[in-house]
Design a protein around this motif. Structure first.
Motif, short mmCIF file in Angstrom:
data_model
loop_
_atom_site.label_atom_id
_atom_site.label_comp_id
_atom_site.label_asym_id
_atom_site.label_seq_id
_atom_site.Cartn_x
_atom_site.Cartn_y
_atom_site.Cartn_z
N LEU A 1 0.81 -1.22 0.00
CA LEU A 1 0.00 0.00 0.00
C LEU A 1 0.84 1.27 0.00
O LEU A 1 0.31 2.37 -0.21
CB LEU A 1 -0.93 0.01 1.22
N TYR B 1 -1.22 0.79 8.73
CA TYR B 1 -2.02 -0.35 8.30
C TYR B 1 -2.69 -1.03 9.49
O TYR B 1 -3.86 -1.42 9.42
CB TYR B 1 -1.19 -1.37 7.50
N HIS C 1 -6.34 2.76 -1.21
CA HIS C 1 -5.86 1.53 -0.60
C HIS C 1 -6.86 0.40 -0.81
O HIS C 1 -6.46 -0.75 -1.01
CB HIS C 1 -5.59 1.72 0.89
N THR D 1 -6.22 -0.89 -4.26
CA THR D 1 -4.97 -1.67 -4.29
C THR D 1 -5.17 -3.05 -3.67
O THR D 1 -4.71 -4.06 -4.21
CB THR D 1 -3.84 -0.91 -3.56
N LEU D 2 -5.89 -3.11 -2.54
CA LEU D 2 -6.14 -4.40 -1.89
C LEU D 2 -7.01 -5.30 -2.77
O LEU D 2 -6.79 -6.51 -2.83
CB LEU D 2 -6.78 -4.20 -0.52
#
Length: 67
Positions: free
Chosen positions: A25, A32, A46, A49-50
């Motif tokens: 990330l 996080y 994020h 991205t995840l």
């Protein structure tokens, strides 16, 4: 905040550490960890991205869909 449990479960199911996911990330392990605890909201960038990293939909992480 179902996503808090989902992001932790996804990480653990994939045998990843908080540090490894934080690096994906581009954030710190501390930040996080705050996402996983629900102390900070997960930014949209994020979340995207995840989704790509785990190959799941945003609806799954957000708890809208169980697929």
């Amino acid at each position: 905040m179902k996503y808090v449990k989902r992001i932790r479960d996804l990480r653990e199911d994939n045998d990843k550490t908080q540090q490894e996911i934080a690096e994906v990330l581009g954030t710190s392990q501390t930040m996080y960890a705050r996402y996983e605890r629900g102390a900070n909201e997960l930014p949209i960038r994020h979340l995207i991205t995840l989704c790509k990293y785990y190959n799941v939909s945003a609806d799954y992480i957000l708890g809208i869909d169980n697929k």
